[in-house]
Scaffold this active site. Structure first.
Site, PDB file in Angstrom:
ATOM      1  N   SER A 108      30.052  52.690  59.625  1.00  0.00           N
ATOM      2  CA  SER A 108      29.463  51.494  59.018  1.00  0.00           C
ATOM      3  C   SER A 108      30.302  50.907  57.900  1.00  0.00           C
ATOM      4  CB  SER A 108      28.067  51.829  58.474  1.00  0.00           C
ATOM      5  OG  SER A 108      28.167  52.662  57.338  1.00  0.00           O
ATOM      6  N   THR A 115      26.169  50.173  55.538  1.00  0.00           N
ATOM      7  CA  THR A 115      26.865  49.722  54.326  1.00  0.00           C
ATOM      8  C   THR A 115      26.799  50.860  53.336  1.00  0.00           C
ATOM      9  OG1 THR A 115      26.066  47.464  54.725  1.00  0.00           O
ATOM     10  CG2 THR A 115      26.770  47.951  52.483  1.00  0.00           C
ATOM     11  N   THR A 169      31.243  47.334  53.389  1.00  0.00           N
ATOM     12  CA  THR A 169      30.676  47.444  54.737  1.00  0.00           C
ATOM     13  C   THR A 169      31.658  46.968  55.801  1.00  0.00           C
ATOM     14  OG1 THR A 169      28.717  46.872  56.058  1.00  0.00           O
ATOM     15  CG2 THR A 169      29.716  45.095  54.831  1.00  0.00           C
ATOM     16  N   ARG A 188      31.714  36.456  61.093  1.00  0.00           N
ATOM     17  CA  ARG A 188      30.369  36.618  60.499  1.00  0.00           C
ATOM     18  C   ARG A 188      30.497  37.416  59.190  1.00  0.00           C
ATOM     19  NH1 ARG A 188      27.203  41.201  58.724  1.00  0.00           N
ATOM     20  NH2 ARG A 188      25.016  40.647  58.817  1.00  0.00           N
ATOM     21  N   VAL A 189      29.912  36.913  58.149  1.00  0.00           N
ATOM     22  CA  VAL A 189      29.892  37.620  56.876  1.00  0.00           C
ATOM     23  C   VAL A 189      28.436  37.871  56.495  1.00  0.00           C
ATOM     24  CG1 VAL A 189      30.463  37.486  54.419  1.00  0.00           C
ATOM     25  CG2 VAL A 189      32.068  36.607  56.126  1.00  0.00           C
ATOM     26  N   GLY A 190      28.140  39.107  56.145  1.00  0.00           N
ATOM     27  CA  GLY A 190      26.772  39.442  55.751  1.00  0.00           C
ATOM     28  C   GLY A 190      26.580  39.307  54.249  1.00  0.00           C
ATOM     29  N   ASP A 191      25.654  40.084  53.728  1.00  0.00           N
ATOM     30  CA  ASP A 191      25.321  40.004  52.307  1.00  0.00           C
ATOM     31  C   ASP A 191      26.271  40.786  51.412  1.00  0.00           C
ATOM     32  OD1 ASP A 191      24.418  42.374  53.539  1.00  0.00           O
ATOM     33  OD2 ASP A 191      22.964  42.731  51.949  1.00  0.00           O
ATOM     34  N   THR A 239      21.629  47.464  51.290  1.00  0.00           N
ATOM     35  CA  THR A 239      22.129  47.750  52.635  1.00  0.00           C
ATOM     36  C   THR A 239      21.066  47.293  53.631  1.00  0.00           C
ATOM     37  OG1 THR A 239      21.168  49.970  52.743  1.00  0.00           O
ATOM     38  CG2 THR A 239      23.375  49.818  51.819  1.00  0.00           C
ATOM     39  N   GLY A 240      21.478  47.103  54.883  1.00  0.00           N
ATOM     40  CA  GLY A 240      20.518  46.660  55.896  1.00  0.00           C
ATOM     41  C   GLY A 240      20.851  45.255  56.368  1.00  0.00           C
ATOM     42  N   GLY A 282      21.821  41.904  56.536  1.00  0.00           N
ATOM     43  CA  GLY A 282      22.399  41.025  55.529  1.00  0.00           C
ATOM     44  C   GLY A 282      21.847  39.623  55.545  1.00  0.00           C
TER      45      GLY A 282
END
Ligand code: GLY
Length: 353
Positions: free
Chosen positions: A91, A202, A220, A230-233, A253-254, A256
């Site tokens: 991850s 993450t 992450t 794609r970019v998460g949080d 985490t989780g 995003g």
């Protein structure tokens, strides 16, 4: 019964009430308000480090570094680096699960409480330790977030070596996904239900030193099989991480996308600024996430999202907590005395209960 026992009881009771369909957050916040000065359930003695469940090594290293006089962001980053370098953690960093083209793309950020500075990288390819690159963005540039080829260019200028991050294990997992293609991240016009659980992962690490300075890092490889870019949080200041040296820090985490929409870490810190315990501050934001989740493809049943989201928070006085939507989550904490995993507080027993 100590004040901390009172608070812990309230948290557990609120969790049970939430399971019965009541609002845990309101109950916890009211409990905190009715008992001025009540301590949070868990309070450590600095230096303290709190991390996601996969961060037990990070908290050990971070506290050790702070005891030797290391800076709070240095401690958080160097705690996370061995996890980024670990091929077994799929991850984060090297060995992370790739995007839909089979390319590993990494996101990370840091935030430093004493100077209120931050640095971040997103969609970074070929560099094992994005956390160290994010720290250099903070220290060596006037920017906060570098992405894609720009982030790689910067890392190479800073002396990082390019390496293939796709391990054989991650490649085999990608091949299985590619062959069966159970779902992808492109939506139909009709909102088709996606498989649960989605594969996110993450690591975050928050540090409080004996001067009561705060710092943190989140890193992450993001959502497995994501659309390239794609970019998460995780690299978003205010979502994957937020630090305010006057109040506290929060990391996440989780899923995003859910966290970006609620600006979760920032709101947890603001809740603590207004007097909430870390537990209450986290559960309030999680309840907002639940209330905001209306898309049929993200709902297990009314009021129950088909994903989870975790927050980890520490207050300047040493109070800390981890919390998530569903029961069964853990976090790592070195509270100044011992380094261990603890169970996170939660809103609901399960998506069904
Ligand atoms: N929380 C990690 C991600 O969604 O990318």
């Amino acid at each position: 019964m100590s004040k901390s026992e009172i608070s812990r009881r309230e948290v557990l009771k609120a969790g049970a009430m939430a399971g019965a369909g009541m609002t845990a957050v309101g109950a916890i916040a009211r409990a905190a308000e009715q008992q001025p000065g009540v301590q949070a359930a868990n309070t450590g003695t600095p230096p303290i480090a709190i991390s996601s469940a996969n961060g037990l090594r990070a908290t050990e290293i971070a506290v050790d570094l702070m005891r030797k006089g290391g800076d709070v962001v240095e401690a958080a980053v160097e705690g996370i680096v061995p996890i980024e370098e670990d091929p077994e953690d799929t991850s984060v960093g090297y060995g992370g699960l790739p995007n839909e083209l089979g390319t590993v793309e990494l996101d990370a950020c840091v935030m430093h409480g004493p100077t209120m500075r931050a640095g971040a990288v997103a969609s970074l390819q070929n560099i094992k330790t994005p956390s160290r690159v994010a720290k250099l963005v903070m220290e060596r540039t006037d920017h906060i977030l570098l992405v894609g080829p720009g982030a790689l260019y910067f890392a190479k200028m800073m002396g990082f070596k390019e390496e293939d991050l796709l391990t054989e294990r991650a490649r085999q997992a990608w091949l299985r996904w590619k062959t069966r293609h159970p779902r992808d991240n492109w939506l139909d016009d009709d909102e088709i239900k996606m498989d649960f659980p989605m594969q996110t992962g993450t690591v975050t690490c928050l540090c409080l030193n004996d001067k009561r300075d705060l710092g943190g890092c989140t890193s992450t490889s993001g959502l497995a099989w994501k659309i390239p870019g794609r970019v998460g949080d995780s690299p978003i200041i205010g979502a994957g991480l937020y630090v305010d040296n006057a109040v506290g820090a929060c990391g996440s985490t989780g899923r995003g996308e859910a966290n970006i929409l609620v600006s979760g870490s920032r709101i947890v810190v603001e809740n603590m600024r207004h007097g909430m315990t870390p537990e209450a501050a986290i559960l309030d934001v999680l309840k907002r996430v639940v209330d905001m989740t209306t898309s049929p493809r993200l709902i297990h049943r009314p009021g129950r999202p088909s994903f989870d989201l975790n927050f980890y928070a520490i207050r300047k006085d040493g109070a800390y907590a981890g919390g998530r939507i569903y029961r069964g989550g853990f976090y790592a904490v070195h509270d100044g005395k011992e380094n261990r995993r603890r169970e996170s507080v939660y809103l609901y027993e399960s998506p069904n209960a």
